[in-house]
Write an enzyme that holds these catalytic residues in place. Structure first.
Site, mmCIF file in Angstrom:
data_model
loop_
_atom_site.group_PDB
_atom_site.id
_atom_site.type_symbol
_atom_site.label_atom_id
_atom_site.label_comp_id
_atom_site.label_asym_id
_atom_site.label_seq_id
_atom_site.Cartn_x
_atom_site.Cartn_y
_atom_site.Cartn_z
ATOM 1 N N HIS A 26 1.173 8.555 4.967
ATOM 2 C CA HIS A 26 0.293 9.724 4.974
ATOM 3 C C HIS A 26 0.804 10.805 5.926
ATOM 4 C CE1 HIS A 26 -3.087 8.843 2.365
ATOM 5 N NE2 HIS A 26 -3.137 7.605 2.824
ATOM 6 N N THR A 74 -6.822 3.072 -2.284
ATOM 7 C CA THR A 74 -6.554 1.683 -1.893
ATOM 8 C C THR A 74 -7.566 0.698 -2.479
ATOM 9 O OG1 THR A 74 -5.448 2.334 0.146
ATOM 10 C CG2 THR A 74 -6.398 0.119 0.082
ATOM 11 N N ASP A 126 -9.461 -3.909 5.840
ATOM 12 C CA ASP A 126 -10.528 -4.795 5.371
ATOM 13 C C ASP A 126 -10.648 -4.798 3.853
ATOM 14 O OD1 ASP A 126 -11.595 -2.212 5.188
ATOM 15 O OD2 ASP A 126 -13.368 -2.633 6.408
ATOM 16 N N ARG A 127 -10.647 -3.612 3.231
ATOM 17 C CA ARG A 127 -10.827 -3.542 1.777
ATOM 18 C C ARG A 127 -9.675 -4.190 1.021
ATOM 19 N NH1 ARG A 127 -10.117 1.324 4.147
ATOM 20 N NH2 ARG A 127 -8.329 2.636 3.576
ATOM 21 N N HIS A 154 -2.974 10.805 -1.709
ATOM 22 C CA HIS A 154 -2.907 10.348 -3.102
ATOM 23 C C HIS A 154 -4.304 10.400 -3.673
ATOM 24 C CE1 HIS A 154 -4.455 6.687 -1.224
ATOM 25 N NE2 HIS A 154 -3.517 6.873 -0.317
ATOM 26 N N HIS A 170 -1.284 2.222 -5.292
ATOM 27 C CA HIS A 170 -1.214 3.631 -5.696
ATOM 28 C C HIS A 170 0.119 4.187 -5.207
ATOM 29 C CE1 HIS A 170 -1.949 4.577 -1.485
ATOM 30 N NE2 HIS A 170 -3.050 3.829 -1.528
ATOM 31 N N ASP A 203 0.845 -1.196 0.000
ATOM 32 C CA ASP A 203 0.000 0.000 0.000
ATOM 33 C C ASP A 203 0.880 1.245 0.000
ATOM 34 O OD1 ASP A 203 -2.164 1.760 0.392
ATOM 35 O OD2 ASP A 203 -3.185 0.322 1.686
#
Length: 575
Positions: free
Chosen positions: A336, A104, A190-191, A515, A380, A63
């Site tokens: 971040h 994400t 989770d995603r 992003h 990303h 990520d």
């Protein structure tokens, strides 16, 4: 010629004639024995793409993984992690997501479906649900509840893949052999577990930072598998409480990063090295778990969970290939706050390199890397922290989302009447009240354009595209316009898409950086393929992470996901 050679010559000619005769179709005296799934491809002329059927497909998603991290940190990596994959595999140096927003959820969906938001419906991490009249997380499912060590618990709204349109490479793998293959997807987010897992995995698991344990959804089952409970019980993150995160390398190795952080570059961990991983808690609790997720130790923890999954689920142990998706979330959670130019990010990737080396070594012992295909990418990239860019003389900054919504609402009220025309602003998109527009018998394209023109008055906004323009196919021939169109879903996207200038972002919170844009720093990510059937090398062709799923389909000899737009990468073929 000597007479002594003539009998040998005659016998040789007869042998050649006999071989030729036996080779004529229909002349064979013995039916050819079918080739087993594990047999070498040197005897399988019909399947030259792989030397043997793989036993395991490992997909690693990192990520917030910009491509330039491979080049910038490459000399700091060891031999068994990223470097092993890069030297022994195919590295695609020019892979870009060809849609926006670059977040994400869309990134993970794109890798595994081979499609973008226009096809798979994953339009962002969240979206405005017009039917419900509110913003929702993209994988939130009101018919699903959380599954913990204690069984089904909590309120509805836990993640499931029901929102995903079409299926994934894992779904196609299971469909290809009557569900003999297994698919397991894990992540801290989770995603990042649910979307890679697809509609019918054997399990998708993610970290709950309230409980400090891996959980799932009753979409999959009503009880966690025993091995997950055992892992939660025996290998919880509490062992990292109070751990000190210090730099892994000597000071001179960090000359390629910022000398020191700016005031904005801080998180719940603190502002500078060394970091004590407590979150301010006196004992392991929710604050500690949230801090732990941001640390490199969480990647170690996730890799341990991946090893437990391989062992307990017997992944890669028979003739039916299995798929394991591992998504490392910590670089994003940390990035971040500190940004891509920080020493924290450099150290995170150096440590992640070691974690991946350990996972690959484990797989080599229990499955064999010769029996494994590895795919690596990022979901990303990320923009540099604006304050850092400004200190170097670049034009950069944040755009307050309220300045956009205020300008749009004010302009629409002034022109069309004092009504609530604006329903939401999500993913840099304006959602208009279409029912109100219809009731007032207004031309919807006029309202859309008025909203876009109002947004252009906000400093930092340089362009916009309307729903009518996209649906009618009246988009200009530019990379940004194409990426907007590829990210547009008629059912879920907004009515006006706002475009900010490079090195700015629309701030809907207080994060130091983020992003989501169509620019290179957000779209350019690594794509690495490693394993049998992959020709090693560096490939500079334009490609995208959506090409991973159809390429894996070729290597596995199965159908690709039905909605895929990706193409087969040019590194597939026998060595």
């Amino acid at each position: 010629m000597s007479k002594s050679y003539r009998p040998l010559l005659r016998s040789g000619v007869l042998c050649l004639l006999l071989i030729a005769w036996l080779g004529v179709p229909g002349r064979s005296q013995k039916q050819e024995t079918p080739v087993s799934r594990t047999q070498s491809s040197s005897s399988r002329r019909s399947a030259p793409h792989t030397e043997r059927a793989p036993k395991l497909v490992l997909v690693i998603t990192v990520d917030q993984f910009r491509y330039d991290f491979l080049e910038r940190f490459g000399r700091l990596f060891g031999r068994q992690g990223f470097r092993r994959l890069m030297t022994g595999g195919a590295v695609f140096t020019n892979a870009n997501y060809d849609y926006v927003p670059t977040y994400t959820a869309p990134g993970h969906a794109a890798i595994f479906t081979g499609a973008g938001p226009a096809q798979n419906g994953i339009v962002g991490n969240q979206w405005f649900d017009r039917d419900a009249g509110k913003v929702r997380f993209i994988v939130s499912d009101l018919s699903s509840r959380m599954v913990t060590d204690d069984g089904v618990t909590g309120e509805p709204g836990v993640a499931s893949p029901r929102v995903l349109i079409g299926d994934t490479i894992g779904d196609q793998l299971r469909l290809s052999n009557n569900f003999q293959s297994k698919v397991i997807a894990i992540s801290l987010k989770d995603r990042a577990a649910v979307l890679p897992g697809g509609h019918r995995p054997n399990g998708a698991f993610w970290f709950d930072n309230e409980r400090g344990a891996f959980v799932s959804s009753d979409y999959y089952f009503r009880e966690l598998p025993p091995w997950v409970k055992r892992f939660n019980s025996n290998q919880g993150p509490a062992r990292y409480f109070g751990a000190k995160w210090v730099r892994a390398l000597k000071p001179e190795a960090y000359r390629i990063a910022q000398a020191e952080n700016m005031p904005v570059q801080k998180s719940r961990l603190g502002a500078k090295f060394p970091y004590a991983i407590t979150g301010g808690d006196e004992k392991p609790g929710a604050k500690f778990y949230a801090a732990f997720e941001m640390s490199p130790f969480a990647s170690e923890y996730l890799a341990d969970f991946a090893k437990a999954a391989i062992q307990a689920e017997s992944l890669g142990s028979d003739e039916f290939p299995d798929l394991l998706s591992v998504s490392f979330s910590s670089p994003d959670l940390l990035g971040h706050f500190y940004g891509p130019d920080s020493q924290e990010i450099e150290d995170t990737y150096v440590r992640l390199d070691g974690v991946i080396a350990g996972l690959l070594n484990y797989i080599d012992r229990v499955v064999g890397l010769a029996n494994t295909i590895v795919a690596v990418s990022g979901d990303h990239g990320v923009m540099p922290v604006p304050e850092y860019l400004l200190s170097l003389g670049f034009d950069a900054g944040r755009i307050d989302a309220r300045s956009i919504t205020g300008a749009v609402s004010g302009a629409l009220k002034q022109r069309f009447g004092d009504e609530k025309w604006l329903l939401a602003f999500v993913n840099d998109q304006v959602y208009l009240d279409r029912k109100l527009i219809a009731e007032r018998k207004l031309n919807v394209s006029d309202v859309e354009r008025a909203a876009g023109e109002a947004a252009l008055t906000v400093p930092g906004i340089v362009d916009f595209f309307t729903r009518t323009q996209i649906v009618d196919g009246r988009m200009p021939a530019s990379n940004i316009a194409r990426r907007v169109a590829n990210g547009f879903s008629r059912a879920r996207s907004g009515d006006v898409w706002i475009v900010n200038k490079p090195f700015t972002f629309v701030a809907e919170g207080n994060l130091p950086t983020t992003h989501g844009s169509p620019y290179n720093y957000d779209t350019h990510v690594p794509v690495i393929l490693f394993g049998a059937g992959v020709r090693p090398g560096r490939y500079h062709v334009e490609c995208a992470p959506t090409d991973i799923a159809p390429t894996l389909a070729v290597l596995l000899g199965i159908e690709p996901p039905p909605a895929r737009v990706g193409r087969v990468l040019p590194a597939v073929g026998s060595h």
